[in-house]
Motif scaffolding. Sequence first.
Motif: not given
Length: 141
Positions: A42-47
């Motif tokens: 997952a991306s940083n934004a998703e995390g």
Amino acid sequence: MSLQRQPAASGHLQTFANEDDRRRLTGAAVKAVLRLVASWEASNAEGAALLGVSESTWDRMKAGKWEGVLSQDQLTRASALIGVFKGLHLLFADDMADRWPRLANRGPIFDHLTPVGAMIDGGIPRMLEVRQYIDALRGGL
């Protein structure tokens, strides 16, 4: 086996509402969520969205430079995510356990989104539903 909650070793019931409990649980919860988000690619934004923190806080967590305490809601999110991760690894014996959260899903609680996307959109209630869904798939309900 009793279904009553047992007091923690300190003599009180552990809750996410108690700041001492949150302070004690935060480090392990952050470490676990960082690892599962990486496993899910997952991306940083998703995390950050999954845990309910800003992207700058997420970046500090990843760098080991965050010394805060997770809120009750954030610990609930972490608990649900850890439950999903564990359930998937019990359900699938291969890399599907880490790929599944990124695959579009036609299940009724996903609305053709990926499980990660559905959990971000639906917040804590959807995270808990996804955890229950995984438990039901593996016959744990």
